[in-house]
Design a protein around this motif. Structure first.
Motif, PDB file in Angstrom:
ATOM      1  N   UNK A 108       0.793  -1.238   0.000  1.00 50.58           N
ATOM      2  CA  UNK A 108       0.000   0.000   0.000  1.00 50.58           C
ATOM      3  C   UNK A 108       0.822   1.283   0.000  1.00 50.58           C
ATOM      4  N   UNK A 109       1.993   1.254   0.634  1.00 47.53           N
ATOM      5  CA  UNK A 109       2.740   2.502   0.849  1.00 47.53           C
ATOM      6  C   UNK A 109       4.065   2.569   0.102  1.00 47.53           C
ATOM      7  N   UNK A 110       4.513   1.459  -0.441  1.00 53.68           N
ATOM      8  CA  UNK A 110       5.822   1.409  -1.094  1.00 53.68           C
ATOM      9  C   UNK A 110       5.702   1.912  -2.524  1.00 53.68           C
ATOM     10  N   UNK A 111       6.413   3.013  -2.826  1.00 53.89           N
ATOM     11  CA  UNK A 111       6.377   3.605  -4.164  1.00 53.89           C
ATOM     12  C   UNK A 111       7.530   3.052  -4.991  1.00 53.89           C
ATOM     13  N   UNK A 112       7.187   2.248  -6.000  1.00 48.92           N
ATOM     14  CA  UNK A 112       8.220   1.668  -6.861  1.00 48.92           C
ATOM     15  C   UNK A 112       7.561   1.138  -8.128  1.00 48.92           C
ATOM     16  N   UNK A 113       8.391   0.737  -9.064  1.00 50.79           N
ATOM     17  CA  UNK A 113       7.916   0.097 -10.287  1.00 50.79           C
ATOM     18  C   UNK A 113       7.043  -1.112  -9.924  1.00 50.79           C
ATOM     19  N   UNK A 114       5.995  -1.344 -10.706  1.00 48.60           N
ATOM     20  CA  UNK A 114       5.046  -2.419 -10.396  1.00 48.60           C
ATOM     21  C   UNK A 114       5.737  -3.773 -10.319  1.00 48.60           C
ATOM     22  N   UNK A 115       6.690  -3.999 -11.220  1.00 52.02           N
ATOM     23  CA  UNK A 115       7.405  -5.274 -11.195  1.00 52.02           C
ATOM     24  C   UNK A 115       8.226  -5.457  -9.930  1.00 52.02           C
ATOM     25  N   UNK A 116       8.901  -4.391  -9.506  1.00 50.83           N
ATOM     26  CA  UNK A 116       9.713  -4.460  -8.296  1.00 50.83           C
ATOM     27  C   UNK A 116       8.825  -4.646  -7.066  1.00 50.83           C
ATOM     28  N   UNK A 117       7.693  -3.940  -7.044  1.00 54.26           N
ATOM     29  CA  UNK A 117       6.776  -4.083  -5.909  1.00 54.26           C
ATOM     30  C   UNK A 117       6.272  -5.523  -5.820  1.00 54.26           C
ATOM     31  N   UNK A 118       5.983  -6.114  -6.958  1.00 52.50           N
ATOM     32  CA  UNK A 118       5.520  -7.512  -6.966  1.00 52.50           C
ATOM     33  C   UNK A 118       6.590  -8.447  -6.424  1.00 52.50           C
ATOM     34  N   UNK A 119       7.834  -8.187  -6.809  1.00 56.24           N
ATOM     35  CA  UNK A 119       8.942  -9.001  -6.292  1.00 56.24           C
ATOM     36  C   UNK A 119       9.030  -8.939  -4.778  1.00 56.24           C
ATOM     37  N   UNK A 120       8.922  -7.720  -4.250  1.00 56.11           N
ATOM     38  CA  UNK A 120       9.029  -7.556  -2.808  1.00 56.11           C
ATOM     39  C   UNK A 120       7.874  -8.250  -2.099  1.00 56.11           C
ATOM     40  N   UNK A 121       6.665  -8.100  -2.636  1.00 50.43           N
ATOM     41  CA  UNK A 121       5.499  -8.729  -2.013  1.00 50.43           C
ATOM     42  C   UNK A 121       5.612 -10.253  -2.018  1.00 50.43           C
ATOM     43  N   UNK A 122       6.213 -10.808  -3.068  1.00 52.84           N
ATOM     44  CA  UNK A 122       6.414 -12.259  -3.120  1.00 52.84           C
ATOM     45  C   UNK A 122       7.473 -12.731  -2.132  1.00 52.84           C
ATOM     46  N   UNK A 123       8.236 -11.779  -1.571  1.00 52.60           N
ATOM     47  CA  UNK A 123       9.349 -12.142  -0.679  1.00 52.60           C
ATOM     48  C   UNK A 123       9.045 -11.876   0.791  1.00 52.60           C
ATOM     49  N   UNK A 124       7.809 -11.453   1.105  1.00 54.89           N
ATOM     50  CA  UNK A 124       7.521 -11.077   2.497  1.00 54.89           C
ATOM     51  C   UNK A 124       7.620 -12.249   3.461  1.00 54.89           C
ATOM     52  N   UNK A 125       7.481 -13.483   2.959  1.00 50.46           N
ATOM     53  CA  UNK A 125       7.629 -14.643   3.841  1.00 50.46           C
ATOM     54  C   UNK A 125       9.049 -14.736   4.393  1.00 50.46           C
ATOM     55  N   UNK A 126      10.009 -14.157   3.672  1.00 49.95           N
ATOM     56  CA  UNK A 126      11.392 -14.161   4.163  1.00 49.95           C
ATOM     57  C   UNK A 126      11.553 -13.223   5.360  1.00 49.95           C
TER      58      UNK A 126
END
Length: 479
Positions: A108-126
């Protein structure tokens, strides 16, 4: 010499981490790119914050084991098993909360390229997996420090700090720059540092001992740790609030002019903090009178030796900042850094009574003190900031550090005539350097004034240092 050795062990991970962080920044930027490195940096900041929040169990188990030097191996094992059981529960709950918080923030708050945001969201389990590693690192290290096993803790922490920063670069260079791989590499780095600490803890406390966690021990650890946790939450609020006030009341550009010298000044506290960390288990294990005597000597040693660093940086502030920042130099940064250094000197010596109070089993006082100080500090920041600008913000920090120092000394009952006499000299030299630095804009004058102040400090300290310290220095010089 044991305290000196333990101090060096405590200092090693911090120094190694700072050096490697400076050295690896160009590689991070060139390999990952600015935006991807920025995302990873935010992740590191979050993990660094959660690394301070282990529910106080690390500090609690150090205090508990240090305060029971005559306990049997089975009693000590019970304390460790209890802490590990409590850490497991907290890690499970904390991992779930961190997972949810990371998804909310990056979604919701992270401003970045859509692809990069998706990468980060896929990594939250880490992020969630990092929580148990952090918890068990805190408990294992705390247990070993309770018996003053600083060497293995220092080695493991240093290895972990280096691996945490170097492995992502290597993975990015030779395999993939996807966020999941980079965060995974960081997690592996933390685990590499944890392994020698946990193995050592097993051999020291748990080998050949039954699994015997105790409800009473767990209750005692959590009772102590909860107050440490409160301090860990409130402390960063005070640390970050100055920049928030600057951005709101002055300007965004002023944040940089304040942050750069303040961060440099804050880094210098790692030297006295290493001494305090080495002292804590010793203070907890000694009788009240012996701990007070050791605390008084430590206050004097820290106040006198750290005065060299503070005085030198105050004198050399302007030429150093001009050299480092070049065209980005802001004249306001000079006095901001100098005022902050005075506050950090007070903060450094205040950490001794702070640790002594906690070592005596009273973390409640230090936690409540910080909670009470928080609104007072906010008012000081706003009042001084709106009237004196950046200098007022730095002044508010230094005044709060001095107030903190006075209250903690009074509570710990460390202040007496001898301590006062031995600290007033360095304080006068520091203030003299501050006023003389108005005429030290170039290197020649700055070095001359710094040399004069250092010479005065050397003479003063030699005649005023604690007797035990002088005897040990004389013996070393004799060899």
């Amino acid at each position: 010499m044991t305290l000196v050795k333990n101090t060096l062990f405590s200092l090693l991970p911090t120094v190694a981490g700072v050096v490697v962080s400076i050295a690896t920044v160009p590689f991070y930027i060139s390999v990952f790119g600015t935006e991807r490195y920025g995302a990873l940096l935010i992740a590191f900041v979050l993990l660094g914050y959660f690394g301070q929040v282990d529910f106080g169990l690390g500090r609690a188990i150090t205090q508990r084991l240090s305060s029971m030097p005559n306990a049997s191996a089975q009693e000590r094992a019970s304390v460790v098993w209890s802490a590990l059981g409590g850490a497991s529960v907290v890690a499970a709950v904390g991992a779930a909360l961190v997972y949810l918080a990371a998804n909310v923030f990056f979604g919701s708050f992270f401003e970045a390229d859509a692809g990069l945001r998706a990468e980060v969201l896929e990594s939250t389990w880490l992020f969630a997996l990092c929580v148990p590693v952090i918890m068990f690192t805190g408990v294992s290290s705390g247990a070993l420090l309770g018996l003053e096993r600083f060497g293995i803790v220092s080695a493991g922490t240093t290895i972990g700090n280096l691996s945490f920063q170097i492995l992502p670069v290597l993975v990015g260079m030779f395999h993939s720059v996807e966020i999941s791989w980079l965060l995974g590499a960081s997690l592996v780095g933390r685990i590499i540092g944890l392994l020698p600490i946990m193995v050592s803890m097993w051999f020291v406390f748990l080998r050949a001992q039954p699994i015997n966690p105790s409800t009473s021990q767990l209750r005692r650890l959590f009772s102590f740790g909860a107050w440490i946790m409160l301090t860990a939450i409130v402390g960063p609020l005070m640390t970050m609030s100055d920049r928030v006030v600057i951005g709101a009341a002055i300007s965004a550009a002023a944040v940089v002019a304040y942050s750069v010298p303040f961060q440099i000044a804050s880094r210098t506290v790692m030297f006295p903090m290493a001494i305090v960390q080495a002292l804590f288990p010793r203070l907890a294990s000694q009788e009240s009178d012996d701990a007070a005597l050791l605390g008084k000597d430590a206050v004097v040693v820290i106040g006198q030796t750290y005065a060299f660093v503070v005085t030198g940086l105050i004198c050399l502030a302007e030429p150093l900042l001009r050299l480092w920042l070049g065209d980005g130099f802001d004249q306001r940064s000079v006095m901001v850094g100098q005022i902050a250094l005075i506050g950090f000197w007070a903060n450094a010596i205040a950490n001794v009574p702070y640790s002594l109070i906690q070592a005596r089993g009273n973390p409640r006082f230090t936690a409540v003190l910080h909670v009470i100080e928080l609104p007072v500090y906010f008012a000081m920041l706003y009042g001084f900031g709106t009237t004196l600008g950046l200098y007022g913000i730095a002044l508010a920090f230094s005044l709060r550090a001095m107030l903190d120092c006075v209250i903690l000394f009074r509570k710990a009952e460390l202040w007496d005539r001898k301590v006062a006499v031995r600290l007033v000299g360095p304080a006068i030299v520091i203030l003299s350097a501050f006023f003389m630095s108005r005429w030290t804009q170039d290197w020649t004058l700055a070095i001359a004034v710094a040399s004069l102040c250092t010479a005065v400090l050397l003479v003063m300290i030699w005649f005023q240092m604690p007797a035990q310290v002088r005897l040990k220095l004389t013996a070393l010089m004799g060899h």
